[in-house]
Motif scaffolding. Structure first.
Motif, PDB file in Angstrom:
ATOM      1  N   ASN A 107       0.643  -1.172  -0.010  1.00  0.00           N
ATOM      2  CA  ASN A 107      -0.015  -0.084  -0.107  1.00  0.00           C
ATOM      3  C   ASN A 107       0.855   1.301  -0.003  1.00  0.00           C
ATOM      4  O   ASN A 107       0.551   2.291  -0.530  1.00  0.00           O
ATOM      5  CB  ASN A 107      -0.740  -0.055   1.340  1.00  0.00           C
ATOM      6  CG  ASN A 107      -1.695   1.329   1.241  1.00  0.00           C
ATOM      7  OD1 ASN A 107      -2.616   1.552   0.840  1.00  0.00           O
ATOM      8  ND2 ASN A 107      -1.174   2.187   2.358  1.00  0.00           N
ATOM      9  N   THR A 144      -7.851   9.502   9.567  1.00  0.00           N
ATOM     10  CA  THR A 144      -6.565   8.868   9.719  1.00  0.00           C
ATOM     11  C   THR A 144      -6.436   7.436  10.636  1.00  0.00           C
ATOM     12  O   THR A 144      -7.410   7.389  11.271  1.00  0.00           O
ATOM     13  CB  THR A 144      -5.172   9.643  10.521  1.00  0.00           C
ATOM     14  OG1 THR A 144      -4.299   9.017  10.611  1.00  0.00           O
ATOM     15  CG2 THR A 144      -5.828  10.421  11.650  1.00  0.00           C
ATOM     16  N   VAL A 153      -4.298  12.562   6.192  1.00  0.00           N
ATOM     17  CA  VAL A 153      -3.848  11.516   5.467  1.00  0.00           C
ATOM     18  C   VAL A 153      -3.056  12.300   4.103  1.00  0.00           C
ATOM     19  O   VAL A 153      -2.527  11.418   3.326  1.00  0.00           O
ATOM     20  CB  VAL A 153      -4.766  10.648   4.660  1.00  0.00           C
ATOM     21  CG1 VAL A 153      -5.452   9.778   5.974  1.00  0.00           C
ATOM     22  CG2 VAL A 153      -5.671  11.204   3.862  1.00  0.00           C
ATOM     23  N   ARG A 167      -2.010   6.807   4.034  1.00  0.00           N
ATOM     24  CA  ARG A 167      -3.086   6.359   4.653  1.00  0.00           C
ATOM     25  C   ARG A 167      -2.777   5.732   6.384  1.00  0.00           C
ATOM     26  O   ARG A 167      -3.439   5.909   7.140  1.00  0.00           O
ATOM     27  CB  ARG A 167      -3.593   5.070   4.068  1.00  0.00           C
ATOM     28  CG  ARG A 167      -4.394   5.225   3.112  1.00  0.00           C
ATOM     29  CD  ARG A 167      -5.723   6.024   3.501  1.00  0.00           C
ATOM     30  NE  ARG A 167      -6.683   6.080   2.506  1.00  0.00           N
ATOM     31  CZ  ARG A 167      -8.012   6.263   2.848  1.00  0.00           C
ATOM     32  NH1 ARG A 167      -8.483   6.543   4.349  1.00  0.00           N
ATOM     33  NH2 ARG A 167      -9.109   6.369   1.989  1.00  0.00           N
ATOM     34  N   ASP A 174       1.658   6.495   0.341  1.00  0.00           N
ATOM     35  CA  ASP A 174       0.901   5.602  -0.495  1.00  0.00           C
ATOM     36  C   ASP A 174       1.651   5.438  -1.835  1.00  0.00           C
ATOM     37  O   ASP A 174       1.705   6.369  -2.586  1.00  0.00           O
ATOM     38  CB  ASP A 174      -0.481   5.712  -0.485  1.00  0.00           C
ATOM     39  CG  ASP A 174      -1.145   5.456   0.865  1.00  0.00           C
ATOM     40  OD1 ASP A 174      -0.544   5.346   1.895  1.00  0.00           O
ATOM     41  OD2 ASP A 174      -2.203   5.046   0.771  1.00  0.00           O
ATOM     42  N   PHE A 208      -7.209  -0.068   1.392  1.00  0.00           N
ATOM     43  CA  PHE A 208      -6.218   1.136   1.087  1.00  0.00           C
ATOM     44  C   PHE A 208      -5.382   0.691   0.218  1.00  0.00           C
ATOM     45  O   PHE A 208      -5.358   1.519  -1.030  1.00  0.00           O
ATOM     46  CB  PHE A 208      -5.480   1.364   2.238  1.00  0.00           C
ATOM     47  CG  PHE A 208      -6.140   1.999   3.571  1.00  0.00           C
ATOM     48  CD1 PHE A 208      -7.294   2.448   3.349  1.00  0.00           C
ATOM     49  CD2 PHE A 208      -5.784   1.805   4.945  1.00  0.00           C
ATOM     50  CE1 PHE A 208      -8.195   2.986   4.352  1.00  0.00           C
ATOM     51  CE2 PHE A 208      -6.517   2.303   5.870  1.00  0.00           C
ATOM     52  CZ  PHE A 208      -7.792   2.767   5.698  1.00  0.00           C
TER      53      PHE A 208
END
Ligand code: NOJ
Length: 557
Positions: A107, A144, A153, A167, A174, A208
């Motif tokens: 992620n 968050t 975020v 994230r 990310d 995510f």
């Protein structure tokens, strides 16, 4: 479908054991666990009955999130050893019939990953689109994951004056899975570890990971995130035949099915059952089996290859985020009465035995349930000996203290000086001199011996992993009575969440005259009446596993 038709679905009755190499066994005495140490303990794990090891991240890392912040997806953290040491562990595990999976954390990367360094260097960097950037701070920010530690975020990067998505922690930008180049890299990473002999991955933060840019316009070229997950599963299938994706998806029931791929079951192979885990603690707190029974009954029905992964505790906080505020408060009051036993307003940082004040009856009942609930059980290292947490380690990581092997200093984890250890050893009533493998190993009445028995019995009861499941009607609130049935046969499990002994009348549906229910964890049996009824005694916090033996059955008990 008969089990024999699908015998390669090894995960359906696996016993998964999660460990962090860093805290398992330090063989070179530098204070940090290593692959050489793990190699020394493969036989211990085989003896316990583990069939699938789950390795927490072992990749190079600045270690600001215990290795979930990776700087090289192809590497091995040099503190733990090198690829040769890892391959030796894989070879030894394979030799004992044990599979190995590892965390796939894609992620995000660490902000020290060369991709991110390049990405943030300029808006024209070829790596710019490896991450998710915004010129302006988006107005409706998602919450968050780490309240109190992060405020949002999106983080402003001074150099280019733009915001990047994270994230999790701000040092974990990310990756942009909408970028085909990123997807290609992820496939290569998976392919690399599969070639080395892994049997799949525990996939970190799946929702995510696949979501892409949370503000992206629908209909863009990335398309449906689930198509991407399907393509990863197909890729894994092509490369391995029987590799698995065990996904972290902490979402309500309605959404879980979509991560299995709906009725096609072509996305995640397994998902942790976060819902049942949370309701299990509510049941414990209330001494009422109903919340857990409802959670199990509300599971979407799965097609044959898909599976639930059951767990009581993992390496993170014991999250209670899917309970209502009032329910969460009940669990907090029962098991984490002090504020410093909680984190993020939603979770508990303790291990199971300390939450249950060390009550051996409740602890055993809990593990009996873990191994008899329909699905595949997952243990976190140290659970088998009843380890406690170390609250000197901050937050969630309190449960990640070194494994306790012997009563000796450092619990036999390392001969380094205590101040050099990667994490301090537990130092209270759960310290190694009270809780350790060496002393429990040869003690028939120990928790370790009990867990070994549960694992052996679980492995001999394939209906638990493979079968259909039903909660049996009975009048006692504190009792969960369930039956698991497969073509091989049936098993009934009884668990008493309350302290008082109970005597209950149960009717087992569709039984032939003369059917007996034979105890599997002790000696004893109950012969049912012709209409399938029988009377069963259960101690306070008691548990029983009973094989349904119809006349003429050749099933072992
Ligand atoms: C989930 C992991 O379980 C947790 O430990 C980690 O901090 C986050 N994902 C970020 O990788």
């Amino acid at each position: 479908m008969k089990k024999t038709d699908t015998a390669d679905l090894w995960w359906k009755n696996a016993v998964v054991y999660c460990l962090d190499v860093e805290t398992f066994l330090d063989w070179n005495n530098d204070g940090v666990g290593d692959f050489a140490g793990l190699a020394q303990r493969i036989d211990y794990l085989a003896e316990l009955g583990v069939t699938c090891l789950w390795l927490m991240p072992f990749y190079p890392t600045p270690d600001r999130d215990d290795g979930y912040d990776i700087t090289d997806f192809y590497g091995v953290d040099s503190r733990l050893g090198h690829h040769g040491d890892l391959v030796e562990v894989l070879r030894m595990a394979k030799d004992r019939g044990m599979r190995v999976i590892a965390d796939l954390v894609v992620n995000h990367t660490s902000d020290q990953h060369p991709w991110f360094k390049a990405s943030r260097s300029s808006v024209t960097s070829p790596y710019r689109d490896f991450y998710v950037w915004r010129k302006d701070l988006p107005t409706n920010q998602p919450e968050t994951v780490f309240p109190g530690q992060e405020s949002g975020v999106w983080e402003l990067d001074e150099k280019t004056g733009e915001y990047y998505l994270h994230r999790f922690y701000r040092h974990q930008p990310d990756l942009n899975v909408e970028n085909p180049a990123v997807r290609e890299e992820i496939a290569k990473i998976m392919g690399f570890w599969l070639e080395l002999g892994l049997s799949g991955f525990r996939v970190d933060a799946v929702p995510f990971f696949i979501e892409g840019d949370p503000g992206a316009v629908a209909g863009d070229e990335y398309g449906d995130p689930h198509d991407y997950l399907k393509s990863l599963r197909a890729f894994l299938g092509r490369r391995t035949g029987d590799g698995i994706l065990l996904g972290e998806v902490n979402l309500p029931r309605e959404e879980q099915l979509t991560y299995f791929g709906g009725e096609a079951f072509d996305e995640l192979t397994m998902q942790f059952d976060f819902v049942a885990m949370q309701k299990f603690y509510l049941s414990l707190a209330r001494e009422d089996a109903a919340p857990l029974a409802e959670a199990l009954a509300s599971r979407p029905r799965l097609g044959q290859p898909a599976q639930w992964a059951n767990f009581l505790r993992n390496h993170d906080e014991l999250t209670l985020d899917q309970l209502s505020d009032a329910e969460r408060d009940e669990v907090f009051t029962a098991f984490a009465p002090d504020e410093d036993m909680r984190v993020f307003g939603r979770g508990i940082i303790r291990r199971l035995p300390t939450m249950l004040s060390g009550d051996p009856r409740r602890i055993r009942m809990a593990y009996s349930l873990l191994f008899s609930m329909p699905g595949t059980p997952v243990l976190f290292y140290g659970e088998e000996i009843g380890m406690g947490e170390n609250r000197d380690i901050s937050g969630r990581e309190a449960v990640r203290s070194p494994m306790q092997w012997t009563p000796e200093p450092n619990g036999g984890f390392s001969n380094a000086k205590p101040r050099r250890l990667t994490a301090p050893v537990v130092d209270d009533g759960y310290a190694p001199r009270f809780v350790n493998v060496a002393e429990q190993r040869h003690e028939p009445g120990s928790l370790l011996s009990f867990i070994r028995t549960l694992i052996r019995t679980y492995r001999n009861s394939s209906e638990i992993g493979w079968g259909d499941f039903e909660v049996l009607d009975q009048p006692n609130r504190a009792v969960l009575a369930h039956v698991v049935s497969a073509s091989e046969g049936r098993m009934v499990a009884l668990h008493n969440f309350g302290p008082d002994p109970v005597s209950l009348e149960l009717t087992i549906p569709d039984t032939a005259a003369g059917t007996r229910l034979v105890d599997l964890l002790t000696t004893g049996e109950v012969t049912l009446s012709d209409d399938g009824a029988g009377r069963f005694e259960l101690g306070g916090y008691g548990y029983r596993w009973l094989r349904v033996i119809e006349p003429g059955s050749r099933r072992l008990y």
